[in-house]
Design an enzyme around this catalytic site. Structure first.
Site, PDB file in Angstrom:
ATOM      1  N   TYR A  49       0.817  -1.216   0.000  1.00  5.75           N
ATOM      2  CA  TYR A  49       0.000   0.000   0.000  1.00  5.75           C
ATOM      3  C   TYR A  49       0.855   1.274   0.000  1.00  5.75           C
ATOM      4  CZ  TYR A  49      -3.475  -3.440   1.630  1.00  5.75           C
ATOM      5  OH  TYR A  49      -4.274  -4.554   1.778  1.00  5.75           O
ATOM      6  N   HIS A 106       1.552 -11.518   1.610  1.00  2.00           N
ATOM      7  CA  HIS A 106       0.390 -10.852   1.023  1.00  2.00           C
ATOM      8  C   HIS A 106      -0.237 -11.642  -0.131  1.00  2.00           C
ATOM      9  CE1 HIS A 106      -1.319  -6.533   0.338  1.00  2.00           C
ATOM     10  NE2 HIS A 106      -2.233  -7.437   0.079  1.00  2.00           N
TER      11      HIS A 106
HETATM   12  N1  LIG Z   1      -5.073  -8.989   1.594  1.00  2.20           N
HETATM   13  C1  LIG Z   1      -5.476  -8.428   0.473  1.00  2.20           C
HETATM   14  O1  LIG Z   1      -5.058  -8.818  -0.625  1.00  2.20           O
HETATM   15  C2  LIG Z   1      -6.471  -7.303   0.526  1.00  2.20           C
HETATM   16  C3  LIG Z   1      -7.178  -6.931  -0.626  1.00  2.20           C
HETATM   17  C4  LIG Z   1      -8.099  -5.883  -0.516  1.00  2.20           C
HETATM   18  C5  LIG Z   1      -8.292  -5.237   0.701  1.00  2.20           C
HETATM   19  N2  LIG Z   1      -7.565  -5.623   1.783  1.00  2.20           N
HETATM   20  C6  LIG Z   1      -7.711  -4.938   3.092  1.00  2.20           C
HETATM   21  O2  LIG Z   1      -9.061  -4.830   3.403  1.00  2.20           O
HETATM   22  C7  LIG Z   1      -9.363  -3.481   3.743  1.00  2.20           C
HETATM   23  C8  LIG Z   1     -10.811  -3.244   3.537  1.00  2.20           C
HETATM   24  O3  LIG Z   1     -11.083  -2.917   2.178  1.00  2.20           O
HETATM   25  P1  LIG Z   1     -12.377  -3.337   1.427  1.00  2.20           P
HETATM   26  O4  LIG Z   1     -12.557  -2.411   0.303  1.00  2.20           O
HETATM   27  O5  LIG Z   1     -12.225  -4.730   1.116  1.00  2.20           O
HETATM   28  O6  LIG Z   1     -13.521  -3.091   2.539  1.00  2.20           O
HETATM   29  P2  LIG Z   1     -15.069  -3.246   2.501  1.00  2.20           P
HETATM   30  O7  LIG Z   1     -15.482  -3.363   3.927  1.00  2.20           O
HETATM   31  O8  LIG Z   1     -15.557  -4.290   1.561  1.00  2.20           O
HETATM   32  O9  LIG Z   1     -15.590  -1.829   1.924  1.00  2.20           O
HETATM   33  C9  LIG Z   1     -15.281  -0.634   2.547  1.00  2.20           C
HETATM   34  C10 LIG Z   1     -15.469   0.476   1.522  1.00  2.20           C
HETATM   35  O10 LIG Z   1     -16.844   0.551   1.211  1.00  2.20           O
HETATM   36  C11 LIG Z   1     -17.304   1.886   1.234  1.00  2.20           C
HETATM   37  N3  LIG Z   1     -18.677   1.857   1.718  1.00  2.20           N
HETATM   38  C12 LIG Z   1     -19.154   1.260   2.826  1.00  2.20           C
HETATM   39  N4  LIG Z   1     -20.481   1.397   2.905  1.00  2.20           N
HETATM   40  C13 LIG Z   1     -20.859   2.094   1.818  1.00  2.20           C
HETATM   41  C14 LIG Z   1     -22.099   2.530   1.331  1.00  2.20           C
HETATM   42  N5  LIG Z   1     -23.236   2.283   1.979  1.00  2.20           N
HETATM   43  N6  LIG Z   1     -22.118   3.223   0.162  1.00  2.20           N
HETATM   44  C15 LIG Z   1     -20.975   3.486  -0.499  1.00  2.20           C
HETATM   45  N7  LIG Z   1     -19.749   3.080  -0.096  1.00  2.20           N
HETATM   46  C16 LIG Z   1     -19.703   2.403   1.049  1.00  2.20           C
HETATM   47  C17 LIG Z   1     -16.371   2.618   2.140  1.00  2.20           C
HETATM   48  O11 LIG Z   1     -16.296   3.941   1.626  1.00  2.20           O
HETATM   49  P3  LIG Z   1     -16.493   5.258   2.522  1.00  2.20           P
HETATM   50  O12 LIG Z   1     -15.122   5.769   2.799  1.00  2.20           O
HETATM   51  O13 LIG Z   1     -17.278   6.182   1.635  1.00  2.20           O
HETATM   52  O14 LIG Z   1     -17.245   4.866   3.747  1.00  2.20           O
HETATM   53  C18 LIG Z   1     -15.059   1.858   1.983  1.00  2.20           C
HETATM   54  O15 LIG Z   1     -14.268   2.407   0.961  1.00  2.20           O
HETATM   55  C19 LIG Z   1      -8.400  -2.672   2.888  1.00  2.20           C
HETATM   56  O16 LIG Z   1      -8.227  -1.374   3.348  1.00  2.20           O
HETATM   57  C20 LIG Z   1      -7.147  -3.515   3.061  1.00  2.20           C
HETATM   58  O17 LIG Z   1      -6.538  -3.225   4.296  1.00  2.20           O
HETATM   59  C21 LIG Z   1      -6.673  -6.645   1.710  1.00  2.20           C
END
Ligand SMILES: NC(=O)c1ccc[n+]([C@@H]2O[C@H](COP(=O)([O-])OP(=O)(O)OC[C@H]3O[C@@H](n4cnc5c(N)ncnc54)[C@H](OP(=O)(O)O)[C@@H]3O)[C@@H](O)[C@H]2O)c1
Length: 300
Positions: A49, A106
């Site tokens: 990241y 990762h």
């Molecule tokens: N290990 C890996 O390969 C890997 C891959 C991907 C992610 N990750 C980790 O997982 C973490 C979580 O990421 P994710 O994207 O997977 O999380 P997620 O929980 O699926 O989604 C969170 C995102 O959704 C948005 N959101 C939530 N409710 C919403 C709504 N009602 N309307 C519109 N947008 C909404 C949030 O934006 P707002 O800011 O607008 O609330 C936020 O950007 C990452 O930061 C990272 O640390 C790891």
């Protein structure tokens, strides 16, 4: 915050604030500070990241004692001559801490043909006290078997994309996790209800998407009293019911409060859990298609 017991005797807070996706390669200081202020005690970082420095700045500015928060980071690819320990030492410097609680490989495909060697390096880094626990991310059964063949300890966590639209495909992996003492951590847990996936899901799985939304709405309504319970909170309850560590993110304080508050909502009953499990049938949809190898959960 409730914790999840890991097989090495440590525990991890069930909900983590992630610094990838929306914050990928962006300064994360303000967002991490906000998350810590709202009550998050687990931060999920990664070398990939390219913002560990700003995560470290937030940690320093929060004034939190090291024992008062749990910190995860993840190994990127290794350059020539670099070891897992030297790589982690670089992260510790940026994060401004002496150790992380959890260090994950990762992406296995970044270490193709070298999984055994890298895992030995992870064990070594733990022995040196650079991390309390070691685990993996985006590992399917084939890659986990390569770790098992090393004959040392197994990963305590496998962080993967996990939500109802990948549930059916991942049933064999969940069984493998259970048999080998591996805790599943989920990213992308909210994908089925987010705008980022809406168009693709409507085009490919309109019926299944509606069934899932209707199920979540019904379970949310059953829990709404003075305060309205939301679909995302029901999805977090579903993850909690499966003893899954949830990694999420938001720039919105109200949403962060809602994620945290889900912990104290009434648990899902076994019937409610199966209603979500079966709501999309065998449909398979990945919000992070670069990890397509996770659709193959055959045992080598
Ligand atoms: N290990 C890996 O390969 C890997 C891959 C991907 C992610 N990750 C980790 O997982 C973490 C979580 O990421 P994710 O994207 O997977 O999380 P997620 O929980 O699926 O989604 C969170 C995102 O959704 C948005 N959101 C939530 N409710 C919403 C709504 N009602 N309307 C519109 N947008 C909404 C949030 O934006 P707002 O800011 O607008 O609330 C936020 O950007 C990452 O930061 C990272 O640390 C790891």
């Amino acid at each position: 915050m409730k914790t999840i017991k890991l097989s090495d005797g440590t525990s991890a807070p069930w909900l983590a604030f992630g610094t990838g996706t929306a914050l990928y390669k962006k300064a994360a200081k303000d967002s991490v500070l906000l998350a810590l202020q709202r009550g998050f005690v687990h931060i999920d970082a990664a070398q990939m990241y390219e913002n560990e420095d700003s995560v470290g700045d937030a940690i320093v500015e929060s004034g939190k004692a090291r024992g008062d928060f749990y910190l995860t980071t993840k190994l990127n690819s290794l350059s020539d001559g670099e070891s897992v320990s030297t790589s982690l030492e670089g992260s510790l410097k940026k994060l401004k801490v002496d150790y992380v609680d959890l260090f994950l490989i990762h992406v296995p495909t970044m270490h193709e043909g070298k999984i055994a060697e890298v895992w030995k390096g992870m064990v070594e880094a733990k022995k040196k006290g650079l991390t309390k626990s070691i685990g993996v991310s985006n590992f399917n059964i084939k890659y986990l078997e390569q770790v098992r063949a090393v004959g040392l300890e197994m990963p305590v966590v496998n962080q993967i994309e996990f939500h109802p639209f990948v549930y059916h495909t991942l049933v064999p992996l969940l069984k493998y996790h259970q048999e080998n003492g591996i805790i599943t951590a989920s990213y992308g847990g909210l994908s089925p209800i987010l705008p980022r996936s809406a168009e693709a899901l409507k085009a490919k799985y309109p019926t299944e998407r509606k069934q899932l939304h209707d199920t979540l709405d019904k379970l949310a309504a059953a829990r709404s009293k003075d305060l309205k319970v939301t679909q995302d909170q029901v999805l977090f309850k579903w993850l909690q019911a499966k003893n899954i560590l949830a990694v999420t993110t938001s720039s919105n304080a109200t949403r962060l409060d809602g994620y945290l508050a889900s912990e104290n909502l009434p648990d899902l009953t076994p019937e409610e859990i199966s209603a979500i499990d079966s709501s999309v049938g065998i449909a398979n949809f990945r919000a992070f298609p670069s990890f397509k190898h996770m659709d193959d959960q055959t045992t080598p």
